[in-house]
Write a protein that holds these residues in place. Structure first.
Motif, PDB file in Angstrom:
ATOM      1  N   ASP A 485       1.161  -1.716   0.132  1.00 48.21           N
ATOM      2  CA  ASP A 485       0.306   0.193  -0.033  1.00 48.21           C
ATOM      3  C   ASP A 485       1.338   1.371   0.068  1.00 48.21           C
ATOM      4  N   LEU A 486       1.012   1.844  -1.542  1.00 43.76           N
ATOM      5  CA  LEU A 486       1.938   3.249  -1.229  1.00 43.76           C
ATOM      6  C   LEU A 486       1.098   4.143  -1.587  1.00 43.76           C
ATOM      7  N   SER A 487      -0.469   4.165  -2.165  1.00 47.15           N
ATOM      8  CA  SER A 487      -1.522   4.930  -1.880  1.00 47.15           C
ATOM      9  C   SER A 487      -1.245   6.170  -1.258  1.00 47.15           C
ATOM     10  N   ASN A 488      -1.568   7.447  -2.040  1.00 45.46           N
ATOM     11  CA  ASN A 488      -1.728   8.844  -1.305  1.00 45.46           C
ATOM     12  C   ASN A 488      -0.715   9.663  -0.541  1.00 45.46           C
ATOM     13  N   ASN A 489       0.631   9.717  -2.366  1.00 48.03           N
ATOM     14  CA  ASN A 489       1.968  10.164  -1.896  1.00 48.03           C
ATOM     15  C   ASN A 489       2.087  10.939  -2.787  1.00 48.03           C
ATOM     16  N   GLN A 490       3.096  11.502  -3.437  1.00 48.78           N
ATOM     17  CA  GLN A 490       3.718  11.821  -4.321  1.00 48.78           C
ATOM     18  C   GLN A 490       5.038  11.247  -5.372  1.00 48.78           C
ATOM     19  N   LEU A 491       4.295   9.350  -5.320  1.00 44.89           N
ATOM     20  CA  LEU A 491       5.305   8.847  -6.245  1.00 44.89           C
ATOM     21  C   LEU A 491       5.485   9.261  -7.938  1.00 44.89           C
ATOM     22  N   THR A 492       6.547   9.206  -8.115  1.00 40.99           N
ATOM     23  CA  THR A 492       6.484   9.381  -9.769  1.00 40.99           C
ATOM     24  C   THR A 492       7.589   8.499 -10.585  1.00 40.99           C
ATOM     25  N   GLY A 493       6.956   8.296 -12.349  1.00 41.28           N
ATOM     26  CA  GLY A 493       7.681   7.154 -12.527  1.00 41.28           C
ATOM     27  C   GLY A 493       6.852   6.028 -13.246  1.00 41.28           C
ATOM     28  N   SER A 494       7.466   5.170 -13.203  1.00 42.79           N
ATOM     29  CA  SER A 494       6.627   3.587 -13.672  1.00 42.79           C
ATOM     30  C   SER A 494       6.588   3.220 -12.498  1.00 42.79           C
ATOM     31  N   ILE A 495       5.000   1.991 -12.600  1.00 40.03           N
ATOM     32  CA  ILE A 495       5.374   0.756 -12.073  1.00 40.03           C
ATOM     33  C   ILE A 495       6.220   0.428 -12.370  1.00 40.03           C
ATOM     34  N   PRO A 496       7.547  -1.056 -11.187  1.00 42.92           N
ATOM     35  CA  PRO A 496       8.658  -1.278 -11.924  1.00 42.92           C
ATOM     36  C   PRO A 496       7.713  -3.044 -12.505  1.00 42.92           C
ATOM     37  N   ASP A 497       8.351  -3.819 -13.374  1.00 44.34           N
ATOM     38  CA  ASP A 497       8.100  -4.820 -13.174  1.00 44.34           C
ATOM     39  C   ASP A 497       8.283  -5.883 -12.045  1.00 44.34           C
ATOM     40  N   SER A 498       9.030  -5.468 -11.786  1.00 47.70           N
ATOM     41  CA  SER A 498       8.929  -6.046 -10.565  1.00 47.70           C
ATOM     42  C   SER A 498       8.479  -6.358  -9.396  1.00 47.70           C
ATOM     43  N   GLY A 512      -3.932   7.794  -6.383  1.00 47.72           N
ATOM     44  CA  GLY A 512      -3.643   9.404  -5.754  1.00 47.72           C
ATOM     45  C   GLY A 512      -1.785   9.397  -5.828  1.00 47.72           C
ATOM     46  N   ASN A 513      -1.050   9.217  -6.734  1.00 49.46           N
ATOM     47  CA  ASN A 513       0.498   9.128  -6.340  1.00 49.46           C
ATOM     48  C   ASN A 513       0.281   9.808  -8.339  1.00 49.46           C
ATOM     49  N   LEU A 514       1.680  10.246  -8.559  1.00 48.93           N
ATOM     50  CA  LEU A 514       2.421  10.888  -9.905  1.00 48.93           C
ATOM     51  C   LEU A 514       2.089  10.115 -11.006  1.00 48.93           C
ATOM     52  N   LEU A 515       1.742   8.849 -10.782  1.00 43.79           N
ATOM     53  CA  LEU A 515       2.396   7.671 -11.769  1.00 43.79           C
ATOM     54  C   LEU A 515       2.429   7.348 -13.353  1.00 43.79           C
ATOM     55  N   GLU A 516       2.858   7.062 -14.443  1.00 44.38           N
ATOM     56  CA  GLU A 516       2.764   7.354 -15.367  1.00 44.38           C
ATOM     57  C   GLU A 516       3.212   6.158 -15.761  1.00 44.38           C
ATOM     58  N   GLY A 517       2.679   5.880 -17.122  1.00 47.09           N
ATOM     59  CA  GLY A 517       3.272   5.149 -18.091  1.00 47.09           C
ATOM     60  C   GLY A 517       2.727   3.520 -18.005  1.00 47.09           C
ATOM     61  N   GLN A 518       2.459   3.036 -18.424  1.00 45.57           N
ATOM     62  CA  GLN A 518       2.193   1.769 -19.282  1.00 45.57           C
ATOM     63  C   GLN A 518       1.756   0.771 -17.162  1.00 45.57           C
ATOM     64  N   VAL A 519       1.088  -0.015 -17.313  1.00 43.65           N
ATOM     65  CA  VAL A 519       0.627  -1.436 -16.199  1.00 43.65           C
ATOM     66  C   VAL A 519       0.748  -2.394 -16.465  1.00 43.65           C
ATOM     67  N   PRO A 520       2.179  -2.816 -16.462  1.00 44.73           N
ATOM     68  CA  PRO A 520       2.221  -3.938 -16.281  1.00 44.73           C
ATOM     69  C   PRO A 520       1.247  -5.023 -16.428  1.00 44.73           C
ATOM     70  N   GLU A 521       0.388  -6.114 -17.275  1.00 41.88           N
ATOM     71  CA  GLU A 521      -0.093  -7.069 -17.310  1.00 41.88           C
ATOM     72  C   GLU A 521      -0.320  -7.740 -16.150  1.00 41.88           C
ATOM     73  N   ILE A 533      -6.433  -4.125  -6.368  1.00 42.97           N
ATOM     74  CA  ILE A 533      -5.662  -2.662  -6.825  1.00 42.97           C
ATOM     75  C   ILE A 533      -6.478  -2.014  -7.663  1.00 42.97           C
ATOM     76  N   ASP A 534      -5.948  -1.072  -6.743  1.00 43.25           N
ATOM     77  CA  ASP A 534      -6.451   0.126  -6.804  1.00 43.25           C
ATOM     78  C   ASP A 534      -5.192   1.482  -7.592  1.00 43.25           C
ATOM     79  N   LEU A 535      -5.642   1.394  -8.972  1.00 41.34           N
ATOM     80  CA  LEU A 535      -4.508   2.025  -9.667  1.00 41.34           C
ATOM     81  C   LEU A 535      -4.875   3.853  -9.448  1.00 41.34           C
ATOM     82  N   SER A 536      -5.798   4.663  -9.281  1.00 41.37           N
ATOM     83  CA  SER A 536      -6.750   5.329  -9.744  1.00 41.37           C
ATOM     84  C   SER A 536      -5.912   6.667  -8.990  1.00 41.37           C
ATOM     85  N   GLY A 537      -6.665   7.504  -9.845  1.00 42.46           N
ATOM     86  CA  GLY A 537      -6.055   9.000  -9.716  1.00 42.46           C
ATOM     87  C   GLY A 537      -4.626   8.646  -9.989  1.00 42.46           C
ATOM     88  N   ASN A 538      -3.950   8.245 -10.454  1.00 40.14           N
ATOM     89  CA  ASN A 538      -2.612   8.344 -11.312  1.00 40.14           C
ATOM     90  C   ASN A 538      -3.197   8.535 -13.164  1.00 40.14           C
TER      91      ASN A 538
END
Length: 637
Positions: A485-498, A512-521, A533-538
């Motif tokens: 749970d990393l929600s409601n921060n100011q994290l940037t960049g993409s979601i790592p495949d790891s 609730g972050n500033l993430l961008e890019g394609q979500v790993p399938e 899984i909750d990716l809303s707000g990005n």
């Protein structure tokens, strides 16, 4: 295991050697360094024995104080103290750095003396590394609170720093007035037999028989390991009259490896005034102990009475807790004026008193010294690489001081782990590991360190509702990880495949972050297969249902793999085309030079062309004249 100390000494702190004020530690013979830290003092000081006490350092937090009656104490390092209010967290430590692996004698001086005006001595524990060694419980005896108490122990330290940690019980602030550390021989006190598992030897009585208290800090007498020796007089029991004997003669066998017992210890002794033949000859001592522990007892002897000059001149039996363990004839063992020691481990105590009794067989029993050490088993500590990871997270997350993230994250086991941290034993039961981190809504303003990848046993991570920045570390994705749970921060960049590669994940909250890019399938499939899984707000995320489609050649805020391939192929085609044109141009230039017509052939062709043109002109002129009816200059044949 907690030990309640009732030692109350009125003497000053002690040290082994003279030190220089510009060095962080002193060096003591024969095994290296010695530290003398005056807790709470802003400056270095020197005591009457020419030992330099360092200003307060190496602490994790807390504040300084002064005893309420400074004139009651003789030396500066007894008058100051450091205390750790609850605002500094429940756990605070001194971390003495740059230590070579060795055995060390650690000595502390603790005093309250109503420094805070509350008339309430605190309750707290003291640990060395991962093992609790001293416990202080309120109310303290009046003399102990006013005069303070010394306590010491032997511990093996194999890491590069010594951790002396204080743990607050309830809201009481722990106190400490001075800390000393002396290097000792790794093999001292039969270490191979009793300390392979890290057992700590806590001093429950170190007596010099037939003398007053002495040793570094109490007199000008030295001890290679910094040991102080109390007078035995207050520990004697029984009805036999006891007399002291002494000598100035040198003692052979003293100050030898690995224990380096000082010669002075063997130059005084206590013995009974009457002999066994006279119906007396019983010398008795009683030492207070904690019945839950085992004890290592060392007895010291030297035949320093001149009238005993033969084997069998003095013989006595040694009893520990009324059990006859050995018969001693000092002269038979080592001769006269020579040091002789005997030690034994006492187990399964049934009372809080350990008795030492010498019963004469021939002559009067005699003894030079007694040492009694509690054998405190070491507690397991946290896996070292996970300690490194947690310290890195402490720095990167800017964990506030009030949370007490000091010392070992998980140990001692009878203390709480670091606030927000849950630990468990490793699968092989050899060490502690981090299983959960719960720091939601703590106002953290840093970033997540890459070192989190070292937490190989992490099951749950909650850093939600903070102000964290930076990218999600690529190392976050341990096989053990179930909840993130990393929600409601100011994290940037993409979601790592790891993260998506973790096969155990059941809950992933990144909203609730500033993430961008394609979500790993694979990550999105967690929700499809029963997880959450909750990716809303990005706004920058794309590529899965409920999110926008990703640009063909753009992925995770950068060129996608397909985009890179397309650009690569295009560049390759253009490059090949350029190479081809260059090749053709070079070949053409070579052909023009190598295959030009010879000069003679060129002249002949030119003459023939002129002849043809002249012939054509003549034909045209004849045709013109014929058309006008004029006679021709030429006749046909």
């Amino acid at each position: 295991m907690a030990l309640f100390l009732t030692l109350s000494l009125l003497c000053i702190i002690f040290a082994t050697t003279t030190t220089s004020t510009n060095l962080p530690h002193s060096f003591s013979f024969p095994y290296g360094l010695a530290y003398h830290i005056d807790c709470g003092s802003p400056t270095n000081t020197t005591d009457p024995f020419n030992t330099t006490w360092l200003s307060d350092r190496y602490f994790s937090g807390g504040a300084t104080g002064i005893v309420s009656e400074p004139l009651h104490f003789h030396h500066a390092h007894e008058k100051t103290l450091r205390f750790f209010p609850i605002s500094s967290g429940k756990k605070n430590c001194y971390a003495i750095p740059s230590l070579p692996p060795s055995r060390y004698l650690l000595r502390t001086f603790v005093v309250y003396d109503n420094y805070d005006g509350r008339s309430h001595p605190p309750s707290f524990d003291v640990a060395v590394g991962s093992t609790v060694v001293f416990s202080w419980r309120s109310p303290w005896p009046l003399s102990l609170a006013r005069d303070g108490a010394y306590a010491d122990l032997f511990a093996t330290i194999l890491s590069s720093e010594a951790l002396i940690c204080f743990y607050s019980l309830a809201t009481d602030p722990p106190v400490i007035s001075s800390i000393e550390l002396f290097a000792a021989d790794l093999a001292s006190y039969d270490a191979a037999a009793i300390a392979d598992n890290g057992t700590v030897l806590v001093n429950y009585g170190r007596l010099s028989c037939g003398s007053d208290q002495w040793g570094p800090g109490f007199s000008n007498d030295s001890d290679p390991f910094g040991r102080s020796w109390q007078s035995d007089s207050e520990f004697r029991t029984g009805r036999s009259k006891v007399v002291a004997v002494s000598t100035r003669s040198s003692i052979s066998g003293a100050e030898q490896k690995p224990n380096y017992f000082p010669a002075k210890l063997y130059q005084t002794a206590a013995m009974t005034a009457t002999t066994a033949e006279e119906g007396g000859g019983v010398l008795e001592y009683e030492l207070n102990v904690d019945a839950k522990l085992d004890y290592l007892v060392w007895l010291h002897f030297a035949e320093i009475e001149g009238r005993v000059r033969r084997v069998g001149g003095r013989v006595f039996d040694v009893y520990l807790n009324e059990v006859n363990l050995t018969r001693v004839d000092i002269y038979k063992q080592v001769g006269g004026f020579a040091a002789f020691t005997w030690h034994h481990t006492v187990k399964n105590l049934s009372s809080s008193v350990l008795s030492v009794k010498l019963v004469g067989v021939v002559g009067a029993p005699l003894i030079c010294g007694i040492e009694n050490y509690a054998l405190v088993p070491s507690d397991p500590s946290t896996v070292p690489e996970q300690v490194v990871a947690m310290k890195a997270l402490k720095d990167s997350l800017r964990v506030p001081e009030r949370m007490g993230w000091n010392g070992d994250p998980c140990a001692p086991t009878n203390w709480d782990a670091w606030e927000g941290v849950t630990c468990r034993m490793s699968k092989d039961n050899s060490a502690l590991v981090i299983s959960q981190i719960d720091l939601g809504s703590q106002g953290l303003k840093g970033f997540i360190s890459d070192q989190i990848s070292l937490l190989s046993d992490l099951v749950s991570l909650n850093l939600s509702s903070n102000l964290l920045t930076g990218e999600i570390p690529s190392g976050l994705g341990q096989k053990s990880l179930i909840h993130v749970d990393l929600s409601n921060n100011q994290l940037t960049g993409s979601i790592p495949d790891s993260i998506a590669a973790s096969t155990s994940l059941q809950l992933v909250l990144l909203k609730g972050n500033l993430l961008e890019g394609q979500v790993p399938e694979q990550l999105y499939s967690i929700g499809v297969h029963g997880g959450a899984i909750d990716l809303s707000g990005n706004k920058g995320l794309c590529g899965v249902p409920s999110l926008p489609a990703c640009p063909m050649f753009w992925e995770n805020g950068k060129l996608s793999t397909h985009g890179k391939i397309a650009i690569g192929l295009s560049c390759s085609f253009v490059f090949c085309a350029i190479l081809l044109l260059v090749y053709i141009f070079i070949r053409r230039r070579r052909n023009d030079y190598d295959f030009a017509l010879p000069h003679e052939l060129t002249s002949l062709a030119a003459k023939r062309n002129r002849y043809q043109r002249q012939k054509s002109l003549m034909v045209l002129e004849m045709e013109s004249q014929h058309a006008k009816g004029l006679p021709s200059h030429f006749t046909t044949q």
